[in-house]
Design a protein around this motif. Structure first.
Motif, PDB file in Angstrom:
ATOM      1  N   GLU A  24       1.113  -1.339  -0.022  1.00  0.00           N
ATOM      2  CA  GLU A  24      -0.107  -0.050  -0.267  1.00  0.00           C
ATOM      3  C   GLU A  24       0.773   1.077  -0.100  1.00  0.00           C
ATOM      4  O   GLU A  24       1.934   1.221   0.953  1.00  0.00           O
ATOM      5  N   GLY A  25       0.515   2.230  -0.715  1.00  0.00           N
ATOM      6  CA  GLY A  25       1.523   3.417  -0.916  1.00  0.00           C
ATOM      7  C   GLY A  25       0.839   4.564  -1.395  1.00  0.00           C
ATOM      8  O   GLY A  25       1.606   5.589  -1.145  1.00  0.00           O
ATOM      9  N   ARG A  26      -0.288   4.647  -1.113  1.00  0.00           N
ATOM     10  CA  ARG A  26      -0.785   5.806  -1.137  1.00  0.00           C
ATOM     11  C   ARG A  26      -1.244   6.403   0.257  1.00  0.00           C
ATOM     12  O   ARG A  26      -0.887   6.184   1.130  1.00  0.00           O
ATOM     13  N   GLU A  52       6.572   8.471   0.695  1.00  0.00           N
ATOM     14  CA  GLU A  52       7.734   8.281  -0.245  1.00  0.00           C
ATOM     15  C   GLU A  52       7.206   7.699  -1.875  1.00  0.00           C
ATOM     16  O   GLU A  52       7.505   7.571  -2.837  1.00  0.00           O
ATOM     17  N   ARG A  53       6.655   5.991  -1.214  1.00  0.00           N
ATOM     18  CA  ARG A  53       5.753   5.293  -2.521  1.00  0.00           C
ATOM     19  C   ARG A  53       5.234   5.866  -3.064  1.00  0.00           C
ATOM     20  O   ARG A  53       4.807   5.202  -4.275  1.00  0.00           O
ATOM     21  N   PRO A 302      -8.011  -6.530  -2.711  1.00  0.00           N
ATOM     22  CA  PRO A 302      -8.419  -5.262  -2.096  1.00  0.00           C
ATOM     23  C   PRO A 302      -7.842  -3.656  -1.889  1.00  0.00           C
ATOM     24  O   PRO A 302      -6.397  -3.679  -2.130  1.00  0.00           O
ATOM     25  N   ASN A 303      -8.366  -2.700  -2.385  1.00  0.00           N
ATOM     26  CA  ASN A 303      -7.584  -1.284  -2.456  1.00  0.00           C
ATOM     27  C   ASN A 303      -7.259  -1.628  -3.818  1.00  0.00           C
ATOM     28  O   ASN A 303      -5.470  -1.085  -3.549  1.00  0.00           O
ATOM     29  N   VAL A 304      -7.069  -1.446  -5.262  1.00  0.00           N
ATOM     30  CA  VAL A 304      -6.677  -2.055  -6.016  1.00  0.00           C
ATOM     31  C   VAL A 304      -5.938  -0.774  -6.937  1.00  0.00           C
ATOM     32  O   VAL A 304      -4.608  -0.616  -7.476  1.00  0.00           O
ATOM     33  N   PRO A 305      -6.611   0.716  -6.013  1.00  0.00           N
ATOM     34  CA  PRO A 305      -6.183   1.684  -7.008  1.00  0.00           C
ATOM     35  C   PRO A 305      -4.618   2.103  -5.867  1.00  0.00           C
ATOM     36  O   PRO A 305      -3.715   2.594  -6.491  1.00  0.00           O
ATOM     37  N   ALA A 306      -4.113   1.067  -4.635  1.00  0.00           N
ATOM     38  CA  ALA A 306      -2.676   0.766  -4.889  1.00  0.00           C
ATOM     39  C   ALA A 306      -2.056   0.959  -5.746  1.00  0.00           C
ATOM     40  O   ALA A 306      -0.659   1.621  -5.463  1.00  0.00           O
ATOM     41  N   LEU A 307      -2.540   0.197  -6.597  1.00  0.00           N
ATOM     42  CA  LEU A 307      -1.077   0.070  -7.814  1.00  0.00           C
ATOM     43  C   LEU A 307      -0.741   1.244  -8.536  1.00  0.00           C
ATOM     44  O   LEU A 307       0.096   1.270  -9.266  1.00  0.00           O
ATOM     45  N   VAL A 308      -1.644   2.312  -8.287  1.00  0.00           N
ATOM     46  CA  VAL A 308      -1.590   3.806  -9.499  1.00  0.00           C
ATOM     47  C   VAL A 308      -1.223   4.544  -7.937  1.00  0.00           C
ATOM     48  O   VAL A 308      -2.199   5.356  -8.263  1.00  0.00           O
ATOM     49  N   THR A 311      -1.195   8.489  -8.482  1.00  0.00           N
ATOM     50  CA  THR A 311      -2.822   8.935  -9.478  1.00  0.00           C
ATOM     51  C   THR A 311      -3.859   8.897  -7.468  1.00  0.00           C
ATOM     52  O   THR A 311      -4.743   9.977  -7.822  1.00  0.00           O
ATOM     53  N   ALA A 312      -3.908   7.477  -7.374  1.00  0.00           N
ATOM     54  CA  ALA A 312      -4.609   7.730  -6.657  1.00  0.00           C
ATOM     55  C   ALA A 312      -4.515   9.193  -4.966  1.00  0.00           C
ATOM     56  O   ALA A 312      -5.496   9.458  -4.840  1.00  0.00           O
ATOM     57  N   SER A 313      -3.501   9.385  -4.891  1.00  0.00           N
ATOM     58  CA  SER A 313      -3.166   9.909  -4.030  1.00  0.00           C
ATOM     59  C   SER A 313      -3.624  11.352  -3.474  1.00  0.00           C
ATOM     60  O   SER A 313      -4.486  12.013  -3.345  1.00  0.00           O
TER      61      SER A 313
END
Length: 353
Positions: A24-26, A52-53, A302-308, A311-313
């Motif tokens: 999870e990087g958001r 950072e992520r 879970p939380n697929v937007p964590a792949l980007v 953008t998600a943040s």
């Protein structure tokens, strides 16, 4: 008011082609969002490394006026703690009594004891998935849009050999494209339908509400739409190369639409993208992760937007910040935030009763 912004924890074990793990990087607020809160007189405490992520190093938060602190301080100092995911039991211990914690909480499917632990500390718990007004949930909508747009990228990789049957989504002249069945015509379902059509797939959208299908037909021209019935579920699932689960009930567990009996009739090597896994999933075989069961490749991340995460943040900040800027002494003074409350100072709200 003091805002705490901790670094998200958690690793989801996966299978190729996504490598060994997805972290999870958001982050709930970008440096630009922090700058706006500081300009309103709020204090913002950011855990070191929180952004950072997502491509937001600590110096950017310092320049925006945030105070970089330890993990314990981010949770302990914040009157309002802005997370992305649900807090763990260990994180609840770090929260100050009476604090407000916000994130994609999905408490209807939370692990045993979590709600009780927050209630004992008098926590106010606000779920982004419920923030807004009736019929309009901007934070959830933004994440659903991202997940839907990611769907063809994910499915296309999972259909590839050697882990998949070797099917090209778009097909070729003389070779039919993949058949994609989308269950649910909400924001995520419509976004997925548009994206799959853009990738050249044949798309079918099912929903129980005619009005939702009418909107899907307007947005995803070329998709076949049909009202959901048990017989249609069985027929459409049987020929699907990709089945997208985009059915969710805000604040409740997702309905289980796919039984083991039904899945046994699906094509070997078909892909199930269960985007409702945050709320328990739509299939009897769904559990968090990416795996194969009954000959079906399950993508239940879970939380697929964590792949980007970058953008998600940005999307999280854009949709959440307007509400935060209206917070003065109490987040519950903002009606849209109050709408998202599972717990009010430890007392269960309507979403948990």
């Amino acid at each position: 008011m003091d805002f705490g912004l901790p670094k998200e924890q958690g690793v989801l074990k996966t299978l190729p082609p996504f490598g060994e793990e997805v972290r999870e990087g958001r982050v709930a607020l970008t440096p630009q969002g922090v700058r706006e809160l500081v300009a309103r007189g709020h204090r913002v405490y950011v855990e070191r490394g929180a952004g950072e992520r997502a491509g937001f190093p600590d110096p950017l938060y310092e320049e925006a006026g945030a105070r970089l602190v330890s993990r314990e301080e981010a949770f302990g100092r914040g009157e309002v703690v802005l997370k992305v995911g649900r807090p763990t039991l260990e994180e609840v211990v770090l929260l100050r009594p009476g604090a407000t914690v916000m994130g994609f909480l999905h408490l209807a499917v939370a692990e045993s004891g979590l709600v009780e632990a927050m209630a004992e500390k008098g926590i106010t718990a606000i779920g982004y998935e419920l923030v807004g007004t009736e019929g309009r949930r901007p934070v959830l909508r933004a994440m659903s849009e991202i997940a839907g747009r990611l769907a063809p990228q994910i499915a296309g990789r999972l259909l590839e050999a050697p882990w998949g049957p070797g099917v090209l989504l778009s097909g070729l002249p003389g070779i039919p494209p993949a058949d994609v069945v989308v269950l649910g015509a909400g924001t995520l379902g419509r976004a997925a339908a548009r994206a799959f059509l853009g990738a050249g797939a044949s798309v079918y959208v099912l929903d129980r509400e005619l009005s939702a299908l009418e909107e899907a037909a307007r947005e995803a021209r070329g998709a076949v739409t049909a009202l959901t019935t048990q017989s249609r579920l069985e027929r459409y699932a049987a020929f699907a190369d990709v089945l997208v689960g985009a059915v969710a009930v805000p604040g409740e567990r997702a309905p289980v639409l796919l039984s083991r009996y039904l899945m046994a009739r699906m094509r070997p090597g078909a892909v199930l993208l269960d985007f409702a896994i945050d709320q328990g999933g739509i299939a009897e075989t769904s559990r968090p992760g990416i795996y194969q069961e009954m000959g079906i490749t399950h993508f239940c991340l879970p939380n697929v937007p964590a792949l980007v995460p970058r953008t998600a943040s940005h999307a999280l900040t854009a949709t959440l910040l307007p509400f935060l800027l209206r917070v003065e002494e109490d987040p519950l003074g903002v009606p849209e935030l109050r709408q998202g409350a599972y717990l009010l100072l430890g007392q269960k709200g309507g979403h948990l009763e």
